[in-house]
Design a protein around this motif. Structure first.
Motif, PDB file in Angstrom:
ATOM      1  N   PRO A  80       0.324  -1.152   0.175  1.00  0.00           N
ATOM      2  CA  PRO A  80      -0.231  -0.096   0.057  1.00  0.00           C
ATOM      3  C   PRO A  80       0.627   1.444   0.052  1.00  0.00           C
ATOM      4  O   PRO A  80       0.242   2.489  -0.015  1.00  0.00           O
ATOM      5  N   ILE A  81       2.168   1.458   0.443  1.00  0.00           N
ATOM      6  CA  ILE A  81       2.969   2.637   0.471  1.00  0.00           C
ATOM      7  C   ILE A  81       4.241   2.451  -0.226  1.00  0.00           C
ATOM      8  O   ILE A  81       4.705   3.393  -0.410  1.00  0.00           O
ATOM      9  N   SER A  82       4.332   0.841  -1.402  1.00  0.00           N
ATOM     10  CA  SER A  82       6.005   0.864  -2.025  1.00  0.00           C
ATOM     11  C   SER A  82       5.775   0.831  -3.276  1.00  0.00           C
ATOM     12  O   SER A  82       4.431  -0.636  -3.112  1.00  0.00           O
ATOM     13  N   LEU A  83       6.533   0.039  -4.605  1.00  0.00           N
ATOM     14  CA  LEU A  83       6.328  -0.387  -4.861  1.00  0.00           C
ATOM     15  C   LEU A  83       8.164  -0.567  -5.599  1.00  0.00           C
ATOM     16  O   LEU A  83       9.489   0.235  -5.520  1.00  0.00           O
ATOM     17  N   ASN A  84       8.510  -1.918  -5.843  1.00  0.00           N
ATOM     18  CA  ASN A  84       9.736  -3.080  -5.476  1.00  0.00           C
ATOM     19  C   ASN A  84       9.910  -3.670  -7.159  1.00  0.00           C
ATOM     20  O   ASN A  84       9.171  -3.932  -6.619  1.00  0.00           O
ATOM     21  N   GLY A  85      11.819  -3.552  -7.513  1.00  0.00           N
ATOM     22  CA  GLY A  85      11.645  -4.232  -8.114  1.00  0.00           C
ATOM     23  C   GLY A  85      13.312  -5.055  -8.047  1.00  0.00           C
ATOM     24  O   GLY A  85      13.784  -4.806  -7.284  1.00  0.00           O
ATOM     25  N   ILE A  86      12.998  -6.447  -7.648  1.00  0.00           N
ATOM     26  CA  ILE A  86      14.419  -7.299  -7.503  1.00  0.00           C
ATOM     27  C   ILE A  86      14.959  -8.155  -7.513  1.00  0.00           C
ATOM     28  O   ILE A  86      13.651  -9.145  -8.460  1.00  0.00           O
ATOM     29  N   VAL A  87      15.821  -8.266  -7.730  1.00  0.00           N
ATOM     30  CA  VAL A  87      16.711  -9.390  -8.469  1.00  0.00           C
ATOM     31  C   VAL A  87      17.593  -9.931  -6.902  1.00  0.00           C
ATOM     32  O   VAL A  87      18.437  -9.448  -6.503  1.00  0.00           O
ATOM     33  N   GLU A  88      17.902 -11.353  -6.993  1.00  0.00           N
ATOM     34  CA  GLU A  88      18.419 -12.152  -6.312  1.00  0.00           C
ATOM     35  C   GLU A  88      18.604 -13.106  -7.493  1.00  0.00           C
ATOM     36  O   GLU A  88      18.507 -14.150  -7.993  1.00  0.00           O
ATOM     37  N   ALA A  89      20.546 -13.876  -7.663  1.00  0.00           N
ATOM     38  CA  ALA A  89      20.816 -15.015  -7.674  1.00  0.00           C
ATOM     39  C   ALA A  89      21.868 -15.451  -6.963  1.00  0.00           C
ATOM     40  O   ALA A  89      22.887 -15.255  -5.773  1.00  0.00           O
ATOM     41  N   VAL A  90      21.832 -16.672  -7.057  1.00  0.00           N
ATOM     42  CA  VAL A  90      21.989 -18.418  -5.823  1.00  0.00           C
ATOM     43  C   VAL A  90      23.076 -18.741  -6.535  1.00  0.00           C
ATOM     44  O   VAL A  90      22.399 -19.602  -7.859  1.00  0.00           O
ATOM     45  N   TRP A  91      24.158 -19.243  -6.379  1.00  0.00           N
ATOM     46  CA  TRP A  91      24.809 -20.035  -6.563  1.00  0.00           C
ATOM     47  C   TRP A  91      25.080 -21.111  -5.438  1.00  0.00           C
ATOM     48  O   TRP A  91      25.709 -20.823  -4.556  1.00  0.00           O
ATOM     49  N   VAL A 105      15.197  -1.863  -6.481  1.00  0.00           N
ATOM     50  CA  VAL A 105      14.674  -1.229  -6.654  1.00  0.00           C
ATOM     51  C   VAL A 105      13.546  -0.664  -6.507  1.00  0.00           C
ATOM     52  O   VAL A 105      12.942  -1.288  -7.103  1.00  0.00           O
ATOM     53  N   GLY A 106      13.438   0.486  -6.064  1.00  0.00           N
ATOM     54  CA  GLY A 106      11.999   0.928  -6.206  1.00  0.00           C
ATOM     55  C   GLY A 106      11.336   2.258  -5.648  1.00  0.00           C
ATOM     56  O   GLY A 106      12.873   3.281  -5.400  1.00  0.00           O
ATOM     57  N   GLY A 141      12.171  10.581  -5.229  1.00  0.00           N
ATOM     58  CA  GLY A 141      13.438   9.556  -5.166  1.00  0.00           C
ATOM     59  C   GLY A 141      13.496   8.211  -5.079  1.00  0.00           C
ATOM     60  O   GLY A 141      12.584   7.465  -4.702  1.00  0.00           O
ATOM     61  N   LEU A 142      14.617   7.962  -5.524  1.00  0.00           N
ATOM     62  CA  LEU A 142      14.901   5.644  -5.735  1.00  0.00           C
ATOM     63  C   LEU A 142      15.365   5.560  -3.978  1.00  0.00           C
ATOM     64  O   LEU A 142      16.535   6.133  -3.789  1.00  0.00           O
ATOM     65  N   LEU A 143      14.697   4.289  -3.465  1.00  0.00           N
ATOM     66  CA  LEU A 143      15.483   3.509  -2.449  1.00  0.00           C
ATOM     67  C   LEU A 143      15.801   2.272  -3.634  1.00  0.00           C
ATOM     68  O   LEU A 143      15.151   1.742  -3.913  1.00  0.00           O
ATOM     69  N   TRP A 144      17.131   2.200  -2.940  1.00  0.00           N
ATOM     70  CA  TRP A 144      17.655   1.052  -3.349  1.00  0.00           C
ATOM     71  C   TRP A 144      18.373   0.328  -2.577  1.00  0.00           C
ATOM     72  O   TRP A 144      19.137   0.760  -1.359  1.00  0.00           O
ATOM     73  N   LYS A 145      18.766  -1.022  -2.584  1.00  0.00           N
ATOM     74  CA  LYS A 145      19.782  -1.940  -2.131  1.00  0.00           C
ATOM     75  C   LYS A 145      20.917  -3.314  -2.849  1.00  0.00           C
ATOM     76  O   LYS A 145      20.669  -3.079  -3.765  1.00  0.00           O
ATOM     77  N   ALA A 146      21.753  -3.073  -2.599  1.00  0.00           N
ATOM     78  CA  ALA A 146      22.760  -4.215  -3.293  1.00  0.00           C
ATOM     79  C   ALA A 146      23.600  -5.430  -2.128  1.00  0.00           C
ATOM     80  O   ALA A 146      23.563  -4.660  -1.393  1.00  0.00           O
ATOM     81  N   GLN A 147      23.782  -6.030  -2.152  1.00  0.00           N
ATOM     82  CA  GLN A 147      23.914  -7.404  -1.306  1.00  0.00           C
ATOM     83  C   GLN A 147      24.804  -8.194  -1.573  1.00  0.00           C
ATOM     84  O   GLN A 147      24.404  -8.927  -3.104  1.00  0.00           O
TER      85      GLN A 147
END
Length: 311
Positions: A80-91, A105-106, A141-147
């Protein structure tokens, strides 16, 4: 809200660990889709759609390497208060070890509900009276994260085969960087109705899970301990306890409703800081003074539920 997603993914991962007794299928590329609806006892909800891809990679002939693969998950989620796109790779280079990398990013917006403000985005400033003052508007603005992180995991049934021998353990640890494009150095910001104590910078997150999977309708019960710590250096951060590890403890209960529908219930407790000020709730968090003689207490956090549909 973000922790609910982490919990569900860990629960599903634990179930995957316990698949030793399933009939083997020919190795090859695979794809699947999943719809996830999450709600909790707090005013929050989230709907996500995930497309998963699995690619065999450096597979061997032994039991520890025969299923080596790279998994890719692409997720779109809305609340109800956000919109996000997420990508994750697992080896998975070996059965008991995984490397992860990903990002998000969202953006968000703010909402007034039953007379209370729910902040999906915005700066958390301190006014002249030392009280919190939100500064933000929809999609400003954009809220983003990299991990990046790694996990070690095990299933007792891999050593002692049997439908009732699936005791699973897993521990995951990551370093991430989170940012809000409007925020300058050391400026605090809100995201998805949290406490507004975030700053642009590096963070540590880790967890420990132990669970038991059963070949019945009630297919898993698990305990999860999570910890996170801000790694960036904010001036005088020890005054309000910014240097303390924050813990969340959860009980996870998973049910297989049908072959496609699953239900996960989560009960959570978390540590909160004790402050010297009697009116600490009225103050901006950097205007508070932590009680170093008794800095933390444990309190009930929330009950959460997630329904998944796989297709």
């Amino acid at each position: 809200m973000k922790r609910i997603t982490v919990l569900i993914l860990l629960a599903l991962c634990a179930q995957a660990l316990a698949a030793e007794d399933q009939p083997e299928e020919p190795a090859g590329n695979a794809a699947s889709s999943e719809l996830l609806l999450m709600v909790s006892s707090m005013p929050e909800a989230k709907l996500g759609f995930t497309e998963r891809f699995t690619f065999p990679f450096l597979q061997g002939e032994g039991p520890l390497t025969k299923d080596n693969n790279i998994g890719l998950a692409l997720t779109a989620e809305v609340s109800p208060i956000s919109l996000n796109g997420i990508v994750e790779a697992v080896w998975t280079p070996i059965a008991f070890f995984q490397f992860m990398a990903g990002g998000r990013v969202g953006s968000g917006w703010n909402l007034e509900l039953f007379g209370s403000d729910i902040y999906g985005i915005g700066l958390n400033n301190s006014n002249a009276e030392g009280k919190a003052e939100q500064d933000g508007k929809a999609f400003d603005g954009l809220l983003w994260k990299a991990q990046t992180g790694a996990a070690i995991q095990a299933d007792l049934a891999a050593v002692f085969p049997g439908d009732w021998n699936h005791v699973v353990v897993r521990s995951y640890h990551e370093i991430n960087y989170r940012g809000y494009t409007r925020a300058a150095a050391n400026e605090a910001w809100y995201y998805e109705s949290d406490d507004g104590e975030n700053c642009n910078g590096f963070n540590y997150y880790g967890n420990f899970l132990i669970g038991y999977q059963m070949p019945i309708f009630f297919d898993m019960a698990a305990l999860l301990a999570e910890m996170d710590l801000y790694l960036y250096d904010t001036p005088d951060r020890a005054k309000w306890g910014d240097d303390k590890i924050r813990w969340t403890f959860s009980g996870i209960f998973s049910f297989s409703l049908t072959e496609k529908f699953g239900l996960t219930l989560i009960a959570q407790f978390r540590t909160q800081k004790n402050y010297q000020e009697s009116n600490w709730e009225d103050l901006h968090y950097r205007s508070r003074t932590i009680d170093n003689s008794n800095p933390l207490h444990l309190e009930f956090y929330r009950i959460a539920a997630a329904v998944t549909y796989k297709f």
